[in-house]
Structures are given as C-alpha cells and as structure tokens.
Design an enzyme around this catalytic site. Sequence first.
Site, PDB file in Angstrom:
ATOM      1  N   ASP A   8      50.559  41.228  28.266  1.00 34.48           N
ATOM      2  CA  ASP A   8      49.294  41.898  27.948  1.00 34.48           C
ATOM      3  C   ASP A   8      49.315  42.593  26.573  1.00 34.48           C
ATOM      4  OD1 ASP A   8      49.786  41.485  30.707  1.00 34.48           O
ATOM      5  OD2 ASP A   8      48.301  42.977  31.288  1.00 34.48           O
ATOM      6  N   GLU A  39      44.029  40.573  28.266  1.00 33.26           N
ATOM      7  CA  GLU A  39      43.057  41.362  29.049  1.00 33.26           C
ATOM      8  C   GLU A  39      42.863  42.781  28.543  1.00 33.26           C
ATOM      9  OE1 GLU A  39      43.770  42.572  32.990  1.00 33.26           O
ATOM     10  OE2 GLU A  39      45.525  43.715  32.453  1.00 33.26           O
ATOM     11  N   HIS A  68      41.097  43.170  34.025  1.00 36.73           N
ATOM     12  CA  HIS A  68      40.278  43.797  32.972  1.00 36.73           C
ATOM     13  C   HIS A  68      39.395  42.803  32.220  1.00 36.73           C
ATOM     14  CE1 HIS A  68      41.734  47.886  33.255  1.00 36.73           C
ATOM     15  NE2 HIS A  68      42.988  47.453  33.315  1.00 36.73           N
ATOM     16  N   HIS A 153      48.908  37.499  37.610  1.00 36.49           N
ATOM     17  CA  HIS A 153      48.565  38.855  37.187  1.00 36.49           C
ATOM     18  C   HIS A 153      48.509  39.732  38.435  1.00 36.49           C
ATOM     19  CE1 HIS A 153      47.031  41.406  33.984  1.00 36.49           C
ATOM     20  NE2 HIS A 153      46.243  41.948  34.887  1.00 36.49           N
ATOM     21  N   HIS A 178      50.521  42.177  34.107  1.00 36.41           N
ATOM     22  CA  HIS A 178      49.705  43.289  34.624  1.00 36.41           C
ATOM     23  C   HIS A 178      50.419  44.642  34.641  1.00 36.41           C
ATOM     24  CE1 HIS A 178      46.771  45.625  36.886  1.00 36.41           C
ATOM     25  NE2 HIS A 178      47.685  45.908  37.796  1.00 36.41           N
ATOM     26  N   HIS A 180      52.665  45.812  32.680  1.00 37.66           N
ATOM     27  CA  HIS A 180      52.946  46.223  31.294  1.00 37.66           C
ATOM     28  C   HIS A 180      54.406  46.623  31.078  1.00 37.66           C
ATOM     29  CE1 HIS A 180      48.479  47.092  30.053  1.00 37.66           C
ATOM     30  NE2 HIS A 180      48.617  45.998  30.753  1.00 37.66           N
TER      31      HIS A 180
HETATM   32 FE   LIG Z   1      47.094  44.630  31.469  1.00 40.96          FE
HETATM   33 FE   LIG Z   2      45.878  43.974  34.597  1.00 36.91          FE
END
Ligand SMILES: [Fe+2]
Ligand SMILES: [Fe+2]
Length: 276
Positions: A8, A39, A68, A153, A178, A180
């Site tokens: 991401d 995202e 997102h 994700h 997702h 991070h």
């Molecule tokens: Fe994210």
């Molecule tokens: Fe996410």
Amino acid sequence: MRILFLGDLVGRSGRQAVIEALPGLRQRYRADFVVVNGENAAGGFGITEPILTELIDAGADVVTTGNHVWDQREALVFIERHDRLLRPINFAPGTPGKGAGLYKAQNGPDVLVINAQGRVFMSDTDDPFRAVERELEACGLKTGADAILIDFHAEATSEKEALAHFVDGRASAVIGTHTHVPTADEQILSGGTAYISDAGMCGDFDSVLGMDKEEPLSRFLTQIPSARFAPALGEATICGVGIDIDDATGLARAIAPLRLGGRLSQTEPAFFLSEA
Ligand SMILES: [Fe+2]
Ligand SMILES: [Fe+2]
C-alpha cells in the site's frame, strides 16, 4: 519471470518515492511485471485518476486496491475507464470496476492478477474464497495464464494463510496487503505458491500505519476524534516483495522482501540481482 510487488502506497511520501524509484527498480531487477497497491495513494485515502496514470507511467502494470478504493468517490466512475486498476473481486455484484484481469508481462507471458478482500475484522463482503475459486476455474495456471498473482487485502493473518493454502499449487503467489506492516514469513508453500502475510506499506514508518502520529494517538487516549487523519510526510520506506516464477510451471522458485529508504532495515531480493 520476475514479478515485483509493492504494498500500500500511503500519501505523498509513499507515492512520490515509488514514482521516482520504480523506473530504476524495474531496470535494476529486470522485472517483467510490476503490481502496486494504490488504495491509500491519495492523501492516505483512495486513489485519483491522475495518480493512477502517474503510477502506470512510472512502470506499474497493475494497481490493486482494497477497502479504501472508493474513498475518492470519482474512482467509482474512472475505474470503468482503466483496465489496469482493480478493486476487490468479492464486492457486491454490480459494483463498478473489476477484481481480476489478464495482463501481458514483458516479453509476452500472460499474468492473471486477482485482488480479493478478507472478511475477518473488516467490513462485509462476499466470500473471497469462492470468488477466487471461480476466477481460477475460469483461468487456471498454465491453461489460461502463465502466472497468477493474488493480492489478498485482509486484516487477519489466519485468513491470509488459509487463502494461500486454499490456492497452493494453483497460483504463483498470494501476497497479503492492508496491515501496512511487513511480515517476515515469506515462504514457498508445499504446492509451490509463494506467500507472505503482508508486503508492508510504501510510506513513512515514523507514523501510525503511515498516518501522522498525533491524531491516532489522541484517539487511543481520548476516544474522541479531533482532526482528520493525515499522512506522515517523512522519508518513505518502499516495501514489497520480489517473486521469481518458473516459466515452465508458473509456480514460484523464490520470494524475498524488498525494503528501500526510510527507517526500516534495508533489503533487496538477492535473486533479482543475479544473472539470468
Ligand atoms: Fe492500506
Ligand atoms: Fe486496506
């Protein structure tokens, strides 16, 4: 085939780092195919059409997303114009855009990319397992695609591991996104599918998941929102993985993490730097 996957992108810091580095990384690693999760690319929330175009121009073959994806509402419209932008495949029937696509890698092989979203500790979606299964039935490894990459994700590592085992031997790689936060569990499963629970983010790690620390910390302390979340603007670490795929079988030969710049320990996939 060499595939580079970046996690991401968070806000300007992560986005600019990737846009600046990607042309050079593609060349340095002789990557045949590049996927980035976009995202959080627009101010931490969603993606705009100009940002999508910049990422593709910089060398991303496909931009995946997640929960997102619609934060910038215009994405509901422009996703229909962009074959290389994916949203999770297990969103409700009739949702704009698509969750999978078949793309040409450098020198010709076809890569199927599937973007799916988990259901554990996340908002309601349709079943990601059956959605992925339908896609693999329609376009299998070596019957429809030379390589198959799944961006899963999801929040829960259990769900990510389960999905990876579900497709083991039938996909080239399952890459988690997702959270991070990059995980250190990269491996090749017994059937030949490369796996990592989370590729991590491209963003400033002097932060809470890429966001400026102040507001998240205040919300934990007071349970009162007092400002919007804003991305942290320090130097980004580019996080992702390199995957080496056996052209004969479409299964993985190697997977290794990539972490460049910023505060995290630095590493590059060694097999990306070797000959042939
Ligand atoms: Fe994210
Ligand atoms: Fe996410």
